[in-house]
Design a protein around this motif. Structure first.
Motif, PDB file in Angstrom:
ATOM      1  N   PRO A  36      47.840  -7.440  11.543  1.00 32.02           N
ATOM      2  CA  PRO A  36      46.379  -7.497  11.374  1.00 32.02           C
ATOM      3  C   PRO A  36      45.679  -6.548  12.340  1.00 32.02           C
ATOM      4  CG  PRO A  36      47.293  -9.695  11.279  1.00 32.02           C
ATOM      5  CD  PRO A  36      48.434  -8.788  11.653  1.00 32.02           C
ATOM      6  N   PRO A  37      44.688  -5.782  11.858  1.00 32.51           N
ATOM      7  CA  PRO A  37      44.114  -4.703  12.686  1.00 32.51           C
ATOM      8  C   PRO A  37      43.390  -5.156  13.945  1.00 32.51           C
ATOM      9  CG  PRO A  37      42.814  -5.052  10.704  1.00 32.51           C
ATOM     10  CD  PRO A  37      44.046  -5.868  10.540  1.00 32.51           C
ATOM     11  N   ASN A  38      42.970  -6.415  14.001  1.00 36.51           N
ATOM     12  CA  ASN A  38      42.218  -6.882  15.172  1.00 36.51           C
ATOM     13  C   ASN A  38      43.027  -7.802  16.077  1.00 36.51           C
ATOM     14  OD1 ASN A  38      39.892  -5.486  14.310  1.00 36.51           O
ATOM     15  ND2 ASN A  38      39.304  -7.178  12.980  1.00 36.51           N
ATOM     16  N   ASP A  39      44.320  -7.965  15.776  1.00 35.61           N
ATOM     17  CA  ASP A  39      45.165  -8.818  16.619  1.00 35.61           C
ATOM     18  C   ASP A  39      45.590  -8.072  17.869  1.00 35.61           C
ATOM     19  OD1 ASP A  39      44.901 -10.720  14.709  1.00 35.61           O
ATOM     20  OD2 ASP A  39      47.048 -10.917  14.265  1.00 35.61           O
ATOM     21  N   PHE A  40      45.522  -8.751  19.012  1.00 37.49           N
ATOM     22  CA  PHE A  40      45.946  -8.168  20.283  1.00 37.49           C
ATOM     23  C   PHE A  40      47.442  -8.419  20.478  1.00 37.49           C
ATOM     24  CE2 PHE A  40      41.584  -8.386  22.613  1.00 37.49           C
ATOM     25  CZ  PHE A  40      41.046  -7.583  21.629  1.00 37.49           C
ATOM     26  N   HIS A  41      48.109  -7.422  21.069  1.00 40.92           N
ATOM     27  CA  HIS A  41      49.531  -7.540  21.414  1.00 40.92           C
ATOM     28  C   HIS A  41      49.682  -7.081  22.860  1.00 40.92           C
ATOM     29  CE1 HIS A  41      50.558  -8.181  17.155  1.00 40.92           C
ATOM     30  NE2 HIS A  41      49.658  -7.257  16.900  1.00 40.92           N
ATOM     31  N   GLU A  42      49.203  -7.932  23.766  1.00 41.65           N
ATOM     32  CA  GLU A  42      49.183  -7.544  25.172  1.00 41.65           C
ATOM     33  C   GLU A  42      50.576  -7.457  25.778  1.00 41.65           C
ATOM     34  OE1 GLU A  42      46.603 -10.430  26.867  1.00 41.65           O
ATOM     35  OE2 GLU A  42      44.773  -9.437  26.160  1.00 41.65           O
ATOM     36  N   ASP A  43      51.578  -8.053  25.102  1.00 40.32           N
ATOM     37  CA  ASP A  43      52.954  -7.944  25.598  1.00 40.32           C
ATOM     38  C   ASP A  43      53.508  -6.532  25.431  1.00 40.32           C
ATOM     39  OD1 ASP A  43      52.717  -8.639  22.800  1.00 40.32           O
ATOM     40  OD2 ASP A  43      54.911  -8.704  22.743  1.00 40.32           O
ATOM     41  N   LYS A  44      52.822  -5.706  24.621  1.00 39.27           N
ATOM     42  CA  LYS A  44      53.240  -4.318  24.424  1.00 39.27           C
ATOM     43  C   LYS A  44      52.541  -3.356  25.390  1.00 39.27           C
ATOM     44  CE  LYS A  44      55.734  -5.464  20.843  1.00 39.27           C
ATOM     45  NZ  LYS A  44      57.217  -5.382  20.874  1.00 39.27           N
ATOM     46  N   GLY A  58      54.114   3.711  22.300  1.00 37.39           N
ATOM     47  CA  GLY A  58      54.683   2.436  21.879  1.00 37.39           C
ATOM     48  C   GLY A  58      55.156   2.409  20.446  1.00 37.39           C
ATOM     49  N   MET A  59      55.448   3.584  19.869  1.00 37.12           N
ATOM     50  CA  MET A  59      55.922   3.634  18.479  1.00 37.12           C
ATOM     51  C   MET A  59      57.277   2.950  18.348  1.00 37.12           C
ATOM     52  SD  MET A  59      54.833   7.527  17.391  1.00 37.12           S
ATOM     53  CE  MET A  59      55.681   7.410  15.827  1.00 37.12           C
ATOM     54  N   SER A  60      57.422   2.159  17.293  1.00 36.85           N
ATOM     55  CA  SER A  60      58.670   1.447  17.019  1.00 36.85           C
ATOM     56  C   SER A  60      58.689   1.054  15.550  1.00 36.85           C
ATOM     57  CB  SER A  60      58.785   0.206  17.908  1.00 36.85           C
ATOM     58  OG  SER A  60      57.778  -0.734  17.573  1.00 36.85           O
ATOM     59  N   SER A  61      59.724   0.366  15.128  1.00 32.43           N
ATOM     60  CA  SER A  61      59.808  -0.082  13.744  1.00 32.43           C
ATOM     61  C   SER A  61      58.753  -1.138  13.432  1.00 32.43           C
ATOM     62  CB  SER A  61      61.202  -0.641  13.452  1.00 32.43           C
ATOM     63  OG  SER A  61      61.509  -1.705  14.345  1.00 32.43           O
ATOM     64  N   GLY A  72      46.474  -3.502  22.850  1.00 29.46           N
ATOM     65  CA  GLY A  72      47.696  -3.529  22.059  1.00 29.46           C
ATOM     66  C   GLY A  72      47.510  -3.690  20.565  1.00 29.46           C
ATOM     67  N   ARG A  73      46.330  -3.355  20.034  1.00 29.08           N
ATOM     68  CA  ARG A  73      46.138  -3.445  18.589  1.00 29.08           C
ATOM     69  C   ARG A  73      46.969  -2.382  17.865  1.00 29.08           C
ATOM     70  NH1 ARG A  73      39.598  -3.971  18.217  1.00 29.08           N
ATOM     71  NH2 ARG A  73      39.829  -2.042  19.420  1.00 29.08           N
TER      72      ARG A  73
END
Length: 295
Positions: A36-44, A58-61, A72-73
């Motif tokens: 989802p475009p507005n979800d935060f992923h602060e662990d990244k 932070g590019m990955s699969s 982290g969006r």
């Protein structure tokens, strides 16, 4: 046949069609390939520097184009949803400008005299008006809700109306010039001699013969509108956060271009490819509809 022979224009048309499909099916694409475009992923995110963990932003699969710094969006998801805003504003503003420009241009060219002079002066004033400053000033006083819209919906509506309103004089001048030439043609004189009214001549005799130049200019106006929307979002006069927009992404990326250049490259390439594809396709359409073209 001319358009089919123009491979460059066809390639541009394929890219344009692909971009439209991406915008239309953005939710399905994001659900399959992103987050989802507005979800935060602060662990990244690196807690010390606020930049994405890993190389290339932070590019990955899991995150095909990496993540945004600090929050982290998903950059891929926001890029896909940003295509919706850019193309929606570009297309609707172009249609609005073409509608106004066609009506006023054909009236000015056909009637001439004081009608032509009045409409021409209005076009001159609008062409000299500082559009960018007007939009920035307008956005600063827009309410949060208007005519049933709220938040970014109000901004999107304002962008469509203002960009289209200041764009119609370009269409109007072209239509006016073509109408001045067409109104003296034999078939128009024949329609007059048979007692045809002005409305019939305008919309049954003249307008069908103006479709080609109007179509060409519409295809060339859309990429200009894409750039206008991106520029306004870059300056903070576009859609409100957290709604995704390419110009807004570029505006934020300028703070992190040294630590995370991918965050700037992704929306920049998206804008470049979109504008280039529309321009190539528009040039091909112009050459195909030109009866004197050599191709």
């Amino acid at each position: 046949m001319r358009l089919k022979r123009d491979k460059v224009a066809l390639a541009g048309g394929v890219v344009v069609l692909f971009l439209i499909l991406v915008a239309v099916f953005a939710p399905l694409i994001v659900s399959a390939l992103g987050h989802p475009p507005n979800d935060f992923h602060e662990d990244k995110i690196d807690p010390l520097f606020g930049t994405p963990i890993g190389s290339w932003g932070g590019m990955s699969s899991d995150f095909l184009l990496g993540v945004e710094p600090v929050n982290g969006r998903d950059v891929f998801s926001r890029l896909v949803y940003g295509a919706r805003i850019s193309l929606l504003v570009a297309f609707l503003a172009a249609l609005f400008a073409v509608a106004l420009g066609t009506v006023f241009g054909i009236i000015a060219g056909y009637f001439g005299g004081w009608v032509d002079a009045a409409i021409s002066r209005v076009m001159d004033v609008l062409l000299a008006f500082p559009q960018l400053l007007f939009i920035i000033a307008l956005v600063s006083v827009l309410p949060n809700s208007l005519w049933g819209f709220s938040g970014s919906g109000v901004r999107i509506g304002a962008l469509i109306v203002v960009i289209g309103f200041f764009g119609w004089p370009y269409v109007g001048r072209i239509v006016r010039g073509q109408t001045l030439s067409l109104r003296e043609r034999e078939y128009v004189e024949a329609a007059r001699s048979l007692g045809a009214g002005r409305a019939y001549i305008l919309f049954k005799e003249l307008l069908p013969n103006l479709v080609a130049p109007i179509t060409v200019y519409t295809t060339l106006m859309i990429p200009t509108n894409v750039l206008s929307e991106a520029a306004l979002s870059f300056l903070g006069a576009g859609v409100k956060p957290p709604t995704a927009s390419w110009g807004q992404m570029l505006s934020k990326a300028k703070e992190y271009y040294e630590a995370d250049p991918m965050f700037m490259i992704a929306p920049g390439v998206a804008i470049f490819v979109t504008v280039l594809a529309f321009n190539l396709f528009g040039d091909g359409v112009r050459d195909a509809l030109d009866p004197k073209g050599s191709r």
